[in-house]
Write an enzyme that holds these catalytic residues in place. Structure first.
Site, short mmCIF file in Angstrom:
data_model
loop_
_atom_site.label_atom_id
_atom_site.label_comp_id
_atom_site.label_asym_id
_atom_site.label_seq_id
_atom_site.Cartn_x
_atom_site.Cartn_y
_atom_site.Cartn_z
N ASP A 177 0.83 -1.20 0.00
CA ASP A 177 0.00 0.00 0.00
C ASP A 177 0.87 1.25 0.00
OD1 ASP A 177 -1.93 1.94 0.28
OD2 ASP A 177 -2.42 1.45 2.38
N LYS B 189 1.61 7.98 0.36
CA LYS B 189 2.06 8.05 1.75
C LYS B 189 3.44 8.69 1.82
CE LYS B 189 -0.25 3.82 3.39
NZ LYS B 189 -1.07 4.45 4.43
N ASP C 140 -5.74 6.42 -0.63
CA ASP C 140 -5.10 5.66 0.44
C ASP C 140 -6.13 4.97 1.34
OD1 ASP C 140 -3.03 4.61 1.89
OD2 ASP C 140 -2.55 6.46 2.98
N ARG D 170 -11.01 -0.45 2.41
CA ARG D 170 -12.48 -0.52 2.47
C ARG D 170 -13.07 -0.78 1.08
NH1 ARG D 170 -12.54 5.25 5.28
NH2 ARG D 170 -10.62 4.29 6.03
N1 BES Z 1 -3.09 0.26 5.27
C1 BES Z 1 -3.44 1.51 5.81
C2 BES Z 1 -3.67 1.48 7.32
C3 BES Z 1 -2.50 1.10 8.18
C4 BES Z 1 -1.75 2.07 8.84
C5 BES Z 1 -2.19 -0.22 8.38
C6 BES Z 1 -0.70 1.70 9.65
C7 BES Z 1 -1.12 -0.59 9.20
C8 BES Z 1 -0.39 0.37 9.84
C9 BES Z 1 -4.72 1.99 5.15
O1 BES Z 1 -4.92 1.61 3.85
C10 BES Z 1 -4.69 3.49 5.14
O2 BES Z 1 -3.84 4.03 4.49
N2 BES Z 1 -5.59 4.12 5.84
C11 BES Z 1 -5.68 5.52 5.90
C12 BES Z 1 -7.13 5.92 5.80
C13 BES Z 1 -7.35 7.39 5.62
C14 BES Z 1 -6.82 7.84 4.28
C15 BES Z 1 -8.82 7.66 5.73
C16 BES Z 1 -5.07 5.98 7.21
O3 BES Z 1 -5.19 5.29 8.22
O4 BES Z 1 -4.42 7.01 7.22
ZN ZN Z 2 -4.01 -0.12 3.28
MN MN Z 3 -4.01 2.89 2.45
#
Ligand code: BES
Ligand code: ZN
Ligand code: MN
Length: 513
Positions: free
Chosen positions: A267, A274, A344, A348
């Site tokens: 990801d 990111k 990101d 979901r």
């Molecule tokens: N894979 C990430 C979440 C994550 C963060 C997993 C740290 C393991 C460790 C997920 O896809 C993500 O990026 N989520 C975002 C959501 C936001 C953009 C609403 C997040 O948590 O920042």
């Molecule tokens: Zn993710």
């Molecule tokens: Mn993500």
């Protein structure tokens, strides 16, 4: 050898005062008494173990250990492992036994062969000590080409000594199946993302066929209507896969339980990219899928008497000229449209389509999804509990109980209309983000829009990877969820108790209905 703390030392420990505890160790009558095989070994060594315990102020407190080198009688190393006192709360828990087995494995890693004495304890304790040892001695060595020989682990065989060999042998296959399932999950989660692409991960799932699991791999041509999942994958040169794993151990025609896992093999965040720092962690963004695959292996490995389907959505989330843009609208498999305002928030999108498919095809009794979904759940619960979101009180109680029984922490989080409003879109049925506050809840709320029937969502972002060793988990991939899912099936979806299988249910306290 496992060493029980004497009555007195435990009372002093109850005083919760460090000074008192240290003093207690020196007081007469508080030294742990060796019994059975431990006493025999001590006698053979001319009392060397007793002397070592005194010299090390070893009290047998749970979690403590004392290594005795070359005590005599031809022994290379004896490790005394404290398991506390069984008068505390009416017996050592199976968790204590796993921790003790884990401590043994960690201390004996440099011995090729070792024996662990659990005499005086029930056979289930022997099995769980073995499970703890297997879990703790997991290691991922695929890409080490020059480890110095004096550092490489050597332990090849650990014999668990027990009074009731027949009962322990009956209990062992189930424990071993769980350890294998966890190791399979850890192997996948630890693999680097250049190796473990969606296609390779799907390919590895085929190995479950040897255990009697029916495995189907859906290729991109079969995923054309899966607009949410395909939206995530369209920026990547590595094509997506969806894997369906069916274990039919229950009654013919009985509706299955479905487990669904987020399997984002890497990801980057996509166009909503990111930051560089820590991005490498995102190789474990497929840990939910890893847990589902590991749980399927455990269930099949111990021939669980239940019908269970595991489904994983495997994709990469990459930025490129073909990647999804913030602002794009995609049409999910359910027909609902999604305005993707942050690429990101991709997990979901993957789950939306896989969950829909799972329910549509299998009409499950209940569905549990596992996903490293949000950083926000780490802010909420740290690394001690996964967040549980659930639309059904009975199911929530069962998942919480399975967490308690296995030591895989779970904490219930809320769902509600007010949060759901936050993902209303101006131009589509919903948007995929809803602001920072309550971020984990918003993620769950989004997924709930693709759910019918009893459903539980576990946000495991804080639990999938450990930065330090614990009693039964070396640092790295934890395989969180494998044991919880297995326990959940054992306690609530197997008609009788499977042979040799411990139940996590407390007697007389049935959760839910
Ligand atoms: N894979 C990430 C979440 C994550 C963060 C997993 C740290 C393991 C460790 C997920 O896809 C993500 O990026 N989520 C975002 C959501 C936001 C953009 C609403 C997040 O948590 O920042
Ligand atoms: Zn993710
Ligand atoms: Mn993500």
């Amino acid at each position: 050898v496992l060493v029980r703390a004497p009555e007195k030392a435990v009372q002093e420990k109850g005083a919760q005062e460090k000074g008192a505890q240290e003093k207690g160790a020196q007081e007469k009558g508080t030294a742990p008494q060796l019994a059975g095989l431990a006493a025999a070994a001590d006698a053979a060594c001319g009392g060397a173990l007793t002397r070592a315990m005194a010299a090390a102020d070893f009290t047998g407190k749970a979690g403590s250990s004392c290594v005795v080198l070359a005590p005599g009688a031809g022994l290379r190393r004896v490790v005394l492992i404290g398991v506390g006192n069984r008068e505390q709360g009416g017996g050592h828990s199976l968790r204590d036994m796993e921790a003790a087995g884990g401590a043994a494995a960690a201390a004996l890693l440099r011995d090729e062969e070792a024996a662990l004495a659990t005499d005086g304890m029930p056979a289930s304790h022997a099995a769980h000590a073995g499970l703890g040892a297997m879990l703790r001695s997991y290691r991922f060595g695929l890409y080490r080409t020059k480890e110095p020989a004096d550092q490489a682990p050597r332990l090849k065989r650990l014999v668990v000594l027990t009074d009731d060999v027949a009962a322990a042998e009956a209990a062992w296959p189930a424990a071993r199946a769980i350890a294998h399932g966890a190791a399979l999950a850890r192997d996948m989660i630890t693999e680097p993302p250049n190796v473990l692409t969606p296609a390779v991960m799907a390919e590895r799932c085929l190995a479950l066929r040897e255990l009697g699991v029916e495995v189907e791999v859906l290729e991109p041509s079969a995923l054309q209507d899966w607009g949410a999942l395909m939206g995530v994958s369209q920026g990547s040169a590595n094509e997506p896969r969806v894997v369906v794993m069916q274990w039919r151990g229950g009654a013919e025609g009985e509706k299955p339980v479905c487990f669904v896992g987020k399997g984002v093999t890497f990801d980057t965040g996509g166009i909503s990219i990111k930051p560089a720092a820590g991005m490498g962690d995102m190789k474990y963004d497929m840990a939910g899928a890893g847990a589902v695959i590991g749980a399927m292996a455990a269930l099949a490995g111990r021939k669980a008497k239940a019908n269970v389907v595991g489904l994983v959505g495997l994709t990469e989330n990459m930025p490129s000229g073909t990647a999804m843009r913030p602002g794009d609208v995609v049409r999910s498999l359910s027909g609902q449209t999604i305005e993707v305002l942050n690429t990101d928030a991709e997990g979901r999108l993957v789950l939306a389509d896989v969950l829909w498919y799972a329910q549509d095809r299998f009409a499950p009794r209940c569905t549990i999804d596992l996903a490293t979904l949000t950083g926000a759940i780490i802010v909420s619960l740290g690394h001690e509990h996964a967040g549980l979101f659930c639309n059904d009180e009975a199911l929530a109680g069962q998942v919480l109980a399975a967490g308690k029984a296995t030591g895989e922490g779970v904490w219930r989080m809320p769902l509600g209309e007010a949060y759901d409003k936050l993902i209303r879109s101006d131009i589509a049925d919903m948007k995929n983000i809803g602001g920072r506050p309550g971020g984990a809840i918003i993620g769950a709320q989004f997924i709930q829009r693709f759910v019918r029937g009893p459903w539980a969502h576990l946000d495991i972002a804080g639990m999938a990877w450990a930065t330090k060793d614990t009693a039964t988990t070396p640092k790295g991939a934890t395989a969180y969820g494998v044991r919880l899912l297995d326990q959940f099936v054992a306690d609530h979806h197997e008609a009788g108790r499977a042979p040799g299988r411990e139940t996590g249910r407390e007697p007389g306290r049935e959760m839910g209905g």
